[in-house]
Motif scaffolding. Structure first.
Motif, PDB file in Angstrom:
ATOM      1  N   ALA A  91       0.755  -1.043   0.250  1.00 28.84           N
ATOM      2  CA  ALA A  91       0.019   0.162   0.105  1.00 28.84           C
ATOM      3  C   ALA A  91       0.793   1.388  -0.061  1.00 28.84           C
ATOM      4  O   ALA A  91       1.661   0.734   0.299  1.00 28.84           O
ATOM      5  N   TYR A 101      -6.227  -0.085   0.805  1.00 21.90           N
ATOM      6  CA  TYR A 101      -6.505   0.249  -0.576  1.00 21.90           C
ATOM      7  C   TYR A 101      -6.094   1.727  -1.164  1.00 21.90           C
ATOM      8  O   TYR A 101      -6.336   2.523  -0.658  1.00 21.90           O
ATOM      9  N   ARG A 103      -6.692   4.090  -2.744  1.00 20.84           N
ATOM     10  CA  ARG A 103      -7.565   4.971  -3.393  1.00 20.84           C
ATOM     11  C   ARG A 103      -7.661   6.134  -4.250  1.00 20.84           C
ATOM     12  O   ARG A 103      -8.242   6.158  -5.435  1.00 20.84           O
ATOM     13  N   TYR A 119     -11.163  -3.391  -7.186  1.00 23.21           N
ATOM     14  CA  TYR A 119     -10.824  -2.631  -5.480  1.00 23.21           C
ATOM     15  C   TYR A 119     -10.402  -0.940  -5.213  1.00 23.21           C
ATOM     16  O   TYR A 119     -10.263  -0.808  -4.387  1.00 23.21           O
ATOM     17  N   GLN A 121      -7.406  -0.224  -6.422  1.00 22.44           N
ATOM     18  CA  GLN A 121      -5.327  -0.219  -5.345  1.00 22.44           C
ATOM     19  C   GLN A 121      -5.356  -0.334  -6.907  1.00 22.44           C
ATOM     20  O   GLN A 121      -5.663  -0.818  -8.238  1.00 22.44           O
ATOM     21  N   VAL A 251      -5.676  -9.803  -1.836  1.00 21.27           N
ATOM     22  CA  VAL A 251      -7.028  -8.595  -1.373  1.00 21.27           C
ATOM     23  C   VAL A 251      -7.186  -8.505   0.345  1.00 21.27           C
ATOM     24  O   VAL A 251      -7.966  -7.506   0.239  1.00 21.27           O
TER      25      VAL A 251
END
Length: 643
Positions: A91, A101, A103, A119, A121, A251
């Motif tokens: 990450a 994640y 994002r 997802y 990511q 995940v």
């Protein structure tokens, strides 16, 4: 911790002492210009005339760092935090605000987005790209939606690979070390007539986190071909893929210590660029990406209900994109670039989002203008108009002005807006345990129509460039307002559920955050053989969600220094991150890390060789995610031959 910090500072002092300007720069070096970047506006411009703060990670920095994996390089960027949840889940975030994640960060490789819309990511380990094939990385620190569109909220990372003409011949390399490090590289660069090509095979293996089952193995193939039939046209063809064999989940949902993932990511891309004049060109870019993960674990068993489903977390997604860009200079003072793009995203995961394939189209139109009425002033205006399958129609504008009152000094003031769209998982999740016809437990659900997150940002920048001292300084002050943050809310009623507690996790627009702080990056090159990069950041967050308040360390520090002794070269990297919390996890204590690298160059006739020894985390174990996942000291040796 104090002793660790003192030890780190002592090592830094030693390297800086070695970096004395015994080999002064030449006159041409003294008057060299600042780095030229493309990522802030699609227009080629020096960093002191760009509309946003940009960090450039160069080829020499990549080599000196000793890092084996792509996300680790972002430790060199002020304000970035990097964590390894396990060997195959990484990450990256900028100034906090992120779970595992990432994002709100857009990542592109040669213009192709590698952001996973399923997802939200970036599967860093699944990018078919060898570190040795990277030319440079440009990191736009702050929102860049006017250029890169939705999801370029906190930052955008542009990775540019080396030309197919670089370093012709064969290259072979291998690395071996502790933590089961076993790497191999084979590359060929050649040419024939108007064609040039590069083909790379790379295999990587390691066991990342101490006392965790997270061994990972990757095998990648990447190819690039360039065709230049005349002085106007350049066609670049690229294709590649990664096969990953990873212990545990890809995940973040782990149900068994026997969970494994077989991962594949492949792409094809074509880029046609036509130059009409020095300031007038257009390009056409088309690409397609497919990602698949087969993630399995032994059946879950309940004594009363028997076997529960699902028994896997398999998923796939694909993206197809077509982009046209036109750059022109209508007047001597005005430069423009216009871009139109269409994308189609598709995603499927029967376990996490139901049996249907979810898909959507996205259309974009953007423009960036640079107006320089005099040498002292540069005005920027840019905007991205997007129609997104979840976010709807949104406009992401940016205005900035650069003032260069005297040579070597530049001030920048900018404001911008950016959006993050809901992901397929956030908008379509339907994750549940069933036994036969019975719904046992609804784990995740998306019952609401989600709004996109919105970031409004203002920044003030100052850049100092002094060629005679080999010194560059970049200072940035910022204030961000993030609204409509998507997160989990309280359980949602679900009819017929045996557990009778409703959906455990339900996505909704819940939070807001205010973020402010400052950072700087400094590069000093006292001589041809020595250079130092140093960066620090300070961040504060105010939010109605405590995890977000704690998500940014109060202070970070990054230092990388290198000195070339001739055939022998050495570098040291020191990284410190204050106490923080990745959203949804427990608090990670403050930690520091010290890495060393020593390399020796050889030559056997026409064959070049390089032997390098790298020691990482020599100050001892530390954790950068929770407290029970430790990165322990390790070392590896690499040997590379070019012939």
């Amino acid at each position: 911790m104090l002793n660790r910090s003192l030890a780190g500072m002592a090592c830094m002092h030693t390297v800086l002492a070695c970096a004395a300007p015994a080999d002064p720069l030449s006159e041409m070096d003294y008057f060299s210009e600042q780095p030229v970047v493309l990522s802030a506006s699609r227009l080629s411009q020096p960093v002191n005339r760009a509309p946003a703060a940009v960090t450039v990670i160069t080829r020499e920095m990549i080599e000196a760092s000793g890092f084996r994996q792509l996300p680790d390089l972002l430790r060199l960027v002020p304000g970035f935090q990097v964590t390894w949840v396990r060997g195959n889940i990484q990450a990256v975030t900028y100034q906090g605000l992120s779970s595992i994640y990432s994002r709100r960060i857009q990542v592109l490789v040669d213009g192709r987005s590698v952001y996973n819309p399923a997802y939200g990511q970036v599967q860093w380990r699944g990018i078919p790209l060898a570190l040795d094939d990277i030319d440079r990385i440009e990191v736009v620190r702050g929102p860049n939606a006017a250029n890169d569109g939705v999801n370029a909220v906190q930052a955008s990372i542009h990775i540019y690979t080396r030309s197919a003409a670089d370093d012709p011949g064969w290259t072979a390399g291998a690395s071996v070390g502790s933590a089961k490090v076993r790497d191999g590289l084979l590359r060929h660069v050649g040419a024939s007539g108007d064609w040039q090509w590069r083909v790379t095979l790379n295999s990587r293996r390691d066991d990342w986190i101490k006392n965790q089952r997270d061994e990972a193995r990757d095998h990648l193939l990447d190819a690039r071909a360039e065709w230049r039939p005349n002085n106007r046209d350049a066609v670049t063809l690229q294709a590649g893929g990664v096969l990953g064999e990873w212990d545990n989940s890809s995940v973040g949902y782990t149900f068994s210590n026997q969970q494994t993932t077989d991962f594949f990511n492949g792409y094809v891309q074509a880029h046609w660029q036509r130059t009409l004049s020095a300031d007038n060109e257009w390009s056409l870019l088309v690409n397609h990406t497919v990602t698949r993960a087969d993630e399995t674990f032994p059946p879950l068993f309940n004594r009363r209900l028997g076997v529960l489903a699902p028994d896997n977390l398999n998923y796939w997604f694909s993206r197809s994109a077509l982009e046209f860009s036109w750059q022109a200079r209508p007047t001597e003072q005005l430069r423009t670039v216009w871009t139109a793009e269409a994308r189609r995203d598709r995603a499927w995961s029967a376990s996490l989002a139901g049996p249907d394939t979810h898909q959507g189209n996205m259309y974009r139109l953007s423009g960036n203008l640079e107006w320089s009425p005099s040498e002292e002033w540069v005005w920027h205006a840019g905007a991205m108009l997007e129609k997104h399958y979840y976010a709807g129609t949104r406009l992401s504008p940016r205005l900035a002005v650069n003032w260069l009152p005297v040579p070597g000094h530049s001030f920048r003031l900018g404001v911008s807006r950016a959006y993050r769209s809901p992901t397929f998982l956030e908008q379509e999740s339907d994750f549940k345990f069933t036994s036969g016809p019975f719904l046992v437990d609804q784990l995740m659900l998306s019952p609401f129509k989600l709004e996109p997150e919105r970031m409004d940002s203002a920044e003030l920048g100052y850049l100092y460039h002094q060629a005679t001292l080999g010194l560059d300084l970049d200072v940035r002050l910022f204030h961000n307002r993030l609204d409509d943050v998507i997160d989990f809310t309280t359980p949602y009623p679900v009819a017929g559920e045996l557990a009778r507690n409703g959906a455990d996790l339900t996505y909704a627009n819940l939070h807001q955050a205010r973020q402010w702080g400052g950072e700087y990056q400094l590069r000093w090159q006292p001589g041809k053989a020595s250079w130092v990069t140093l960066s620090q950041s300070w961040t504060r967050i105010r939010s109605d969600f405590q995890d977000m308040v704690d998500s940014a360390p109060a202070q970070t520090l990054s230092l990388l220094a290198s000195h070339d002794f001739g055939s022998l070269s050495g570098s040291v990297g020191y990284y410190r991150v204050g106490k923080m919390r990745w959203v949804g996890s427990s608090v990670t204590p403050a930690h520091d890390r010290l890495d060393l690298r020593l390399s020796r160059a050889f030559k056997f006739g026409q064959t070049r060789a390089d032997l390098a020894v790298v020691a990482q985390s020599i100050l001892g174990d530390y954790s950068e995610f929770d407290t029970d996942r430790l990165f322990e000291p390790r070392a590896y040796v690499s040997f590379t031959m070019h012939f």
